[in-house]
Design a protein around this motif. Sequence first.
Motif, PDB file in Angstrom:
ATOM      1  N   THR A  11       0.815  -1.213   0.000  1.00 19.70           N
ATOM      2  CA  THR A  11       0.000   0.000   0.000  1.00 19.70           C
ATOM      3  C   THR A  11       0.843   1.256   0.000  1.00 19.70           C
ATOM      4  OG1 THR A  11      -0.117  -0.049   2.416  1.00 19.70           O
ATOM      5  CG2 THR A  11      -1.880  -1.138   1.176  1.00 19.70           C
ATOM      6  N   GLU A  14      -0.214   4.827   1.948  1.00 26.31           N
ATOM      7  CA  GLU A  14      -1.654   5.048   2.022  1.00 26.31           C
ATOM      8  C   GLU A  14      -2.026   5.746   3.331  1.00 26.31           C
ATOM      9  OE1 GLU A  14      -3.861   4.523  -0.144  1.00 26.31           O
ATOM     10  OE2 GLU A  14      -3.154   3.003  -1.544  1.00 26.31           O
ATOM     11  N   SER A  16      -4.979   7.032   6.234  1.00 20.65           N
ATOM     12  CA  SER A  16      -6.128   6.359   6.828  1.00 20.65           C
ATOM     13  C   SER A  16      -7.386   6.577   5.997  1.00 20.65           C
ATOM     14  CB  SER A  16      -6.345   6.850   8.262  1.00 20.65           C
ATOM     15  OG  SER A  16      -6.534   8.259   8.255  1.00 20.65           O
ATOM     16  N   SER A  17      -7.499   7.762   5.326  1.00 20.63           N
ATOM     17  CA  SER A  17      -8.695   8.025   4.537  1.00 20.63           C
ATOM     18  C   SER A  17      -8.765   7.113   3.317  1.00 20.63           C
ATOM     19  CB  SER A  17      -8.724   9.487   4.095  1.00 20.63           C
ATOM     20  OG  SER A  17      -7.617   9.766   3.260  1.00 20.63           O
ATOM     21  N   SER A  19      -7.680   3.968   3.422  1.00 18.51           N
ATOM     22  CA  SER A  19      -7.736   2.580   3.886  1.00 18.51           C
ATOM     23  C   SER A  19      -9.041   1.918   3.484  1.00 18.51           C
ATOM     24  CB  SER A  19      -7.556   2.522   5.407  1.00 18.51           C
ATOM     25  OG  SER A  19      -6.271   2.947   5.749  1.00 18.51           O
ATOM     26  N   GLU A  20     -10.128   2.701   3.513  1.00 21.84           N
ATOM     27  CA  GLU A  20     -11.411   2.117   3.117  1.00 21.84           C
ATOM     28  C   GLU A  20     -11.365   1.690   1.656  1.00 21.84           C
ATOM     29  OE1 GLU A  20     -14.708   4.569   3.948  1.00 21.84           O
ATOM     30  OE2 GLU A  20     -14.295   4.721   6.095  1.00 21.84           O
ATOM     31  N   SER A  21     -10.660   2.486   0.844  1.00 19.36           N
ATOM     32  CA  SER A  21     -10.515   2.125  -0.566  1.00 19.36           C
ATOM     33  C   SER A  21      -9.716   0.838  -0.711  1.00 19.36           C
ATOM     34  CB  SER A  21      -9.827   3.270  -1.316  1.00 19.36           C
ATOM     35  OG  SER A  21      -9.492   2.886  -2.617  1.00 19.36           O
ATOM     36  N   VAL A  23      -9.493  -1.587   1.493  1.00 20.62           N
ATOM     37  CA  VAL A  23     -10.352  -2.702   1.928  1.00 20.62           C
ATOM     38  C   VAL A  23     -11.387  -3.027   0.863  1.00 20.62           C
ATOM     39  CG1 VAL A  23     -12.080  -3.412   3.615  1.00 20.62           C
ATOM     40  CG2 VAL A  23     -10.004  -2.224   4.371  1.00 20.62           C
ATOM     41  N   SER A  24     -11.940  -1.995   0.231  1.00 17.16           N
ATOM     42  CA  SER A  24     -12.961  -2.210  -0.800  1.00 17.16           C
ATOM     43  C   SER A  24     -12.387  -2.977  -1.992  1.00 17.16           C
ATOM     44  CB  SER A  24     -13.518  -0.863  -1.250  1.00 17.16           C
ATOM     45  OG  SER A  24     -14.440  -1.041  -2.298  1.00 17.16           O
ATOM     46  N   ASP A  27     -11.897  -6.555  -0.966  1.00 22.30           N
ATOM     47  CA  ASP A  27     -13.195  -7.249  -0.906  1.00 22.30           C
ATOM     48  C   ASP A  27     -13.662  -7.630  -2.312  1.00 22.30           C
ATOM     49  OD1 ASP A  27     -13.363  -7.145   1.808  1.00 22.30           O
ATOM     50  OD2 ASP A  27     -14.687  -5.388   1.878  1.00 22.30           O
TER      51      ASP A  27
END
Length: 292
Positions: A11, A14, A16-17, A19-21, A23-24, A27
């Motif tokens: 990463t 990267e 923290s903002s 991080s959701e990307s 994880v997405s 997934d």
Amino acid sequence: MDTVVDIQVVTGSETSSLSESVVSKIDRAFNAFRHVEQACSRFSSDSELMKACTQIAIPVGISPFLFEPLKLALDMAEWTKGVFDPTIGKMMEMHGFNRHYLTQRRMNSFVAETVNYQDIVLDEFNHTLMLRRPLVIDLGAVAKGFAIDLAAQELQGFDGFVVNAGGDIYAGGLNERGEPWEIGIQHPEHKGEVICSLTLSNEAACTSGSYERRSAITDDIHHLIDPVTGHSPKEWVSSTVIAPYAMMADVFSSAVMLLGMEDGRKLIHLADVRAILITSDLQLIREGGVWK
């Protein structure tokens, strides 16, 4: 798919903002395996594949998740003159490869007395599948590689990543040290040990081995069976093919095992891929391309 899927990503910096990307994306990569299994599994009567196999002499529209691996399987059947044949499903069932890994439910399908890949009609324009006679299609040698490739597409934005599905691998970019990924090949006789390693970047390596899945009811039979002789090949104990895409590496590793020593080597060179082959006395042979 009855296998463990592991995904690693590099990463970089990267925040923290983001991080959701991250994880997405991961997934979606895992979901690629679920989509392909729902389309291609011969162990589930409600999969797209098995539902299509209930329709005889009727063209059935199929999704890209089924069409793409089936097309490559049929191409390989043509190239190998039927030594590799996706209509091997019933023979696999008869040797005990017929139990769903989650439900333990056993499949016992009805098929015509003799079938081969020419009983499958794939319409490339309309994306339909038609069976001339009752048969069971097995896409075990292509579906996992296809799922790996779809997962890899979801991860393309990372500096580096690895998708590992039970030892079949796509390695993208570079590792956290900025180097190509180092991949180990399992020792055929000592589970957990590595017999050799290779480095990959933006390539796939898939392995077929006679030691991986053995028949519980028939001696000397493993998950690769010659549809003409009804026997499993013995000349190679392991075939690892390195190719630009995992589905390509997956199907060629199986075909090389089935074709044996001479014809397997010819296929490697014709396809312009690389391979690490292991003989029954554990000799390592590197074929095709340029080896460093």
